[in-house]
Design a protein around this motif. Sequence first.
Motif, mmCIF file in Angstrom:
data_model
loop_
_atom_site.group_PDB
_atom_site.id
_atom_site.type_symbol
_atom_site.label_atom_id
_atom_site.label_comp_id
_atom_site.label_asym_id
_atom_site.label_seq_id
_atom_site.Cartn_x
_atom_site.Cartn_y
_atom_site.Cartn_z
ATOM 1 N N ALA A 1 0.780 -1.247 -0.079
ATOM 2 C CA ALA A 1 0.001 0.185 0.116
ATOM 3 C C ALA A 1 0.956 1.377 -0.059
ATOM 4 C CB ALA A 1 -0.804 -0.125 1.257
ATOM 5 N N VAL A 2 2.051 1.149 0.729
ATOM 6 C CA VAL A 2 3.026 2.401 0.674
ATOM 7 C C VAL A 2 4.235 1.826 0.539
ATOM 8 C CG1 VAL A 2 2.944 2.531 3.147
ATOM 9 C CG2 VAL A 2 3.597 4.476 1.741
ATOM 10 N N LEU A 3 5.028 2.536 -0.538
ATOM 11 C CA LEU A 3 6.519 2.172 -0.718
ATOM 12 C C LEU A 3 7.365 3.224 -0.084
ATOM 13 C CD1 LEU A 3 6.283 0.672 -4.193
ATOM 14 C CD2 LEU A 3 6.352 -0.616 -1.872
ATOM 15 N N VAL A 4 7.132 4.296 -0.057
ATOM 16 C CA VAL A 4 7.873 5.674 0.369
ATOM 17 C C VAL A 4 7.167 6.136 1.729
ATOM 18 C CG1 VAL A 4 8.674 8.006 -0.050
ATOM 19 C CG2 VAL A 4 8.636 6.205 -1.892
ATOM 20 N N PRO B 1 6.363 2.204 5.070
ATOM 21 C CA PRO B 1 6.655 0.984 4.628
ATOM 22 C C PRO B 1 7.299 -0.035 5.372
ATOM 23 C CG PRO B 1 8.514 2.708 4.360
ATOM 24 C CD PRO B 1 7.269 3.469 4.892
ATOM 25 N N ASP B 2 6.809 -1.129 4.957
ATOM 26 C CA ASP B 2 7.136 -2.331 6.118
ATOM 27 C C ASP B 2 8.593 -2.321 6.483
ATOM 28 O OD1 ASP B 2 5.732 -4.749 7.318
ATOM 29 O OD2 ASP B 2 7.507 -5.810 6.300
ATOM 30 N N ALA C 1 0.192 15.333 3.610
ATOM 31 C CA ALA C 1 0.537 14.020 3.740
ATOM 32 C C ALA C 1 -0.318 13.372 2.550
ATOM 33 C CB ALA C 1 -0.511 13.785 5.024
ATOM 34 N N ARG C 2 0.242 12.316 2.039
ATOM 35 C CA ARG C 2 -0.140 11.315 1.037
ATOM 36 C C ARG C 2 -1.165 10.507 1.620
ATOM 37 N NH1 ARG C 2 5.233 11.460 0.670
ATOM 38 N NH2 ARG C 2 5.181 9.138 0.887
ATOM 39 N N THR C 3 -1.451 10.149 2.666
ATOM 40 C CA THR C 3 -2.004 8.856 3.052
ATOM 41 C C THR C 3 -3.089 9.269 4.110
ATOM 42 O OG1 THR C 3 -0.064 8.398 4.846
ATOM 43 C CG2 THR C 3 -0.072 7.122 2.775
ATOM 44 N N ARG C 4 -4.048 8.449 4.268
ATOM 45 C CA ARG C 4 -5.219 9.093 5.391
ATOM 46 C C ARG C 4 -5.674 7.603 5.990
ATOM 47 N NH1 ARG C 4 -3.571 12.950 3.855
ATOM 48 N NH2 ARG C 4 -4.683 15.059 3.154
ATOM 49 N N PRO C 5 -6.087 7.482 7.393
ATOM 50 C CA PRO C 5 -6.519 6.456 7.720
ATOM 51 C C PRO C 5 -7.858 6.121 7.187
ATOM 52 C CG PRO C 5 -6.207 7.965 9.529
ATOM 53 C CD PRO C 5 -5.968 8.697 8.041
#
Length: 387
Positions: A9-12, A134-135, A192-196
């Motif tokens: 879902a997120v790499l960076v 990212p993981d 931010a690029r992501t959100r809950p």
Amino acid sequence: MSVGKASEAVLVLDRAAIAAVILGVTAFSVSQGLTYPLISLIMAHRGVTDSVIGLNAGVFSLGLAVSTLAIGPLTARLAGDKIIIVGLAGCSLCLLVFGITDSLVVWFLARFVLGICVNLVFMLSEAWLNAACPDHLRGRISGLYGAGMCAGFAAGPLAIPFFGSDSSFPFAILAVYLAIVAFATAILSRRARTRPQPSPPGALVKFVRSAPALVVMVFAFGFADIAAISVMPVYFVKTGHSEAFAAIAVTMVALPTALAQPLVGLLLDRLPRHGVAIACGLVAGATFLIIPFLQSEAAILAVFALMGAAEFALYTCALTLLGAHYTGGLLVAGSAVFGLSYAIGSAGGSTATASAMDIFSSAGAPITAGLVLFVLVALMLRLQAIR
């Protein structure tokens, strides 16, 4: 989105989101660290009975439960980052209410709303942290998150000696601080690029069925945490140590724990994560069992510091594993379940260890805590093997 590797879902790393989350959770923990003792002290100074003081704390817990059950409908109607901002602003307003009125009824209402707002910030911050990470960095970021939380809890009570417990000034300072954090979070969220993501219907039950080992892990953390900071100080006094030593011991749980979490996070990114969690649980259990056999106060403080770092590491491990295996709305559901599991575990920890001290002897408290932790570690291993 359901079970799956979060790295898909997120790499960076979403730096703006991570900054907002750590800023928010530190503010949350500072407010908790201050208000828990401060509200009790002020009510005691005003002649309020112990039972009413306890009931006021219970109303706060009721707010936690209500917000947990309402998280699905709330996230379906409002973006997660906006809920965090509203929660921080709500915390600020509640603290302002404590500072401007002496009405006991209003204090009960404000404490209930504070519980709701605090838990919203807590649940959605955890979800946002994992959505933005990212993981390969998840353990280290979770460690920084845990360090911020521990540092906030440790710093909160320090305001009482500086500002006193007989005025509204600490509430006012904290209200302004939280308002500033809410404003900063709003700015960071725009970058931010992501959100809950919203929590889907039935997600709480689905998560419990899917990740029972993680639920037990957080239960173990709650059990050990409350035993360490609430019951063990009583144990120290009953075994001949001074009240000052008991207070220092609690401080020795908080500060080293904050410093240790980034290291725990690094281990989580380099070693098998479930293995790190099991090791932390075993260390925490062993430290409880060792305490009754120590005579040197320096040795007791050193072991107590290790205990705090190990038991809080269970939470850091659970948070990292949550993000490693779940994405989307199940991150929010998992965070909500973590909150409930911690609450149940902490209630069990205080009840079981205090009762053991009354029924057997003073040593019953740490021995019971240690044995229960070993049982819970065995249960975690069993549940993970089944899964």
